[in-house]
Write an enzyme that holds these catalytic residues in place. Structure first.
Site, PDB file in Angstrom:
ATOM      1  N   TYR A  15      14.647  -4.723   2.184  1.00 12.69           N
ATOM      2  CA  TYR A  15      13.758  -5.280   1.165  1.00 12.69           C
ATOM      3  C   TYR A  15      14.553  -5.556  -0.123  1.00 12.69           C
ATOM      4  CZ  TYR A  15      10.191  -5.474  -2.438  1.00 12.69           C
ATOM      5  OH  TYR A  15       9.434  -5.856  -3.518  1.00 12.69           O
ATOM      6  N   ASP A  21      13.334   4.148   6.010  1.00 13.54           N
ATOM      7  CA  ASP A  21      12.184   3.422   5.462  1.00 13.54           C
ATOM      8  C   ASP A  21      11.369   2.930   6.663  1.00 13.54           C
ATOM      9  OD1 ASP A  21      10.427   1.489   4.490  1.00 13.54           O
ATOM     10  OD2 ASP A  21      11.811   0.810   2.925  1.00 13.54           O
ATOM     11  N   LYS A  42       1.490  -0.899   2.138  1.00 15.07           N
ATOM     12  CA  LYS A  42       1.424  -1.796   3.287  1.00 15.07           C
ATOM     13  C   LYS A  42       0.476  -1.247   4.354  1.00 15.07           C
ATOM     14  CE  LYS A  42       4.391  -4.222   0.945  1.00 15.07           C
ATOM     15  NZ  LYS A  42       5.059  -3.390   0.023  1.00 15.07           N
ATOM     16  N   ARG A  96      -0.124  15.305 -13.208  1.00 10.96           N
ATOM     17  CA  ARG A  96       1.193  14.772 -12.824  1.00 10.96           C
ATOM     18  C   ARG A  96       1.820  15.714 -11.784  1.00 10.96           C
ATOM     19  NH1 ARG A  96       5.105  16.288 -15.735  1.00 10.96           N
ATOM     20  NH2 ARG A  96       4.270  15.734 -17.772  1.00 10.96           N
TER      21      ARG A  96
END
Ligand code: P1T
Length: 381
Positions: free
Chosen positions: A98, A170, A195, A46
């Site tokens: 978004y 973004d 993406k 992690r």
């Protein structure tokens, strides 16, 4: 190093133990220690994992940043950014963004008394009018999803700097092939690496890239403390995707332009939203800050007919009707009922997300086949 070399070599080295050219998929959750705290740099996956480290170095390199962080999704990356804030802080965000970003802001973080102002960022006066002593973050998406508005990163960075406000961009729609917000003055770049970066519709992942060490340390702490990390297999796939980002993006841009021009000339099409058109309201800014105009576009049909829009997305064959974007295959979407359904109708319609709007992620198939597919679907309305 130039961008086309960076995507392949940036921040990378051969595996020291075997010489493997690609970093191995370190499919391990933990690492041996010879004595408590004595280890070879890794304790628990992690906190850090060597495959993820290789990816994070690549992310920093391609965005011309110093520190890269990879997360379990784009929204997990945004979640980490907002967790740098505290109750009472305020955020000024793009009003056209978004739907999932709007949802995490308004449905999760608003509960913790973080206040969000959504403004049209084509007017700098709109932004300045919302700034007060509590404003801690300006959040911009450019090009915006799905209306393809372009925000002037340099101008916003100047405002943010003047008021000492953190400025995040973004960069999902553009990808670092088209623009590098850190070079234009942003403090932080975020990607839905799901993406263009991964590029093959087989990974869900997020990324943050920053230059400032204190900010990077804060984000590393949150990444480890909140734990929304990506696994080694996904890290490997994203790293592999990045190696062809430049060649894929070049074709996405060529195909995007061809499809945008085809649609604009079609008698059944009302409006095409694509920043490469000289008639696009923010074309001059796009030309200034982007290297090309990308493979994303949206459009409406004559009369803004909802039924016609549904007929088109149902009849397209090569363009698959699906959420997401940025993969090698072409996708189409109906933002009002899909990606932006979490935004109330009256709010989304103000920015142009009407029921007849269709969004295309133009892939890297043959241009003629893509246009023939649109032709046959448009012939049915
Ligand atoms: O899906 P995820 O990796 O969590 O990323 C969220 C996200 C953030 N920012 C932008 C600009 C995005 O487009 C997305 C995800 N978008 C879609 C799934 C979509 O179809 O628009």
């Amino acid at each position: 190093m130039k961008f086309n070399t960076k995507v392949i070599h940036g921040g990378q080295h051969h595996d020291p133990s075997t010489g493997a050219v690609m970093p191995p998929i370190y499919q391990t959750s933990t690492y041996a220690q010879s004595s408590p705290g004595k280890h070879k740099g890794y304790e628990y996956s992690r906190t850090a994992n060597p495959t993820r480290t290789a990816l994070e170095s690549a992310l920093a390199s391609i965005e011309n940043g110093t520190y890269g962080l990879a997360f379990a999704s784009g929204l997990a990356a945004i979640d980490a950014v907002i967790k740098t804030l505290k109750s009472g802080d305020e955020v000024i965000s793009t009003n056209d963004l978004y739907g999932g970003t709007y949802r995490i802001f308004t449905k999760i973080f608003a509960q913790y008394n973080i206040k969000f102002h959504f403004v049209g960022m084509d007017s700098l006066a709109n932004i300045e009018s919302k700034i007060n002593a509590n404003t801690k973050l300006i959040w911009a998406e450019t090009p915006t999803n799905p209306m393809m508005n372009i925000i002037d990163i340099k101008a916003l960075a100047a405002i943010a700097k003047k008021h000492q406000i953190l400025f995040g961009v973004d960069n999902t729609f553009a990808s670092p092939y088209l623009q590098n917000p850190l070079d234009l003055g942003a403090d932080l770049v975020m990607h839905s690496a799901t993406k263009y970066l991964s590029g093959h519709s087989d990974v869900v992942m997020g990324a943050l890239i920053v230059n400032d060490k204190a900010l990077a340390d804060k984000l590393y702490f949150i990444q480890n403390a909140s734990g929304a990390v990506c696994g080694p297999m996904d890290s490997f796939l994203a790293l592999r995707g990045i190696k062809t980002l430049h060649v894929r993006m070049q074709r996405h841009c060529e195909n995007g332009k061809a499809v945008a021009e085809y649609l604009r000339a079609h008698p059944k099409i009302e409006k095409v939203y694509w920043p490469g058109f000289e008639t696009h309201p923010n074309h001059a800014i796009a030309k200034k800050q982007m290297r090309d105009f990308g493979g994303m576009l949206s459009f409406t049909t004559i009369g803004n007919n909802y039924k016609a829009a549904i007929s088109i997305v149902e009849n397209l064959k090569l363009f698959t009707l699906a959420e997401s974007l940025g993969g090698v295959e072409s996708l189409c979407g109906h933002p009002a009922s899909m990606t932006h359904a979490s935004i109330p109708k009256e709010v989304r319609e103000k920015t142009g997300v009407v029921d007849s709007l269709i969004r295309l992620s133009v892939g890297i198939e043959d241009q003629a086949d893509l246009i023939a597919d649109l032709e046959q679907a448009l012939a049915k309305i």
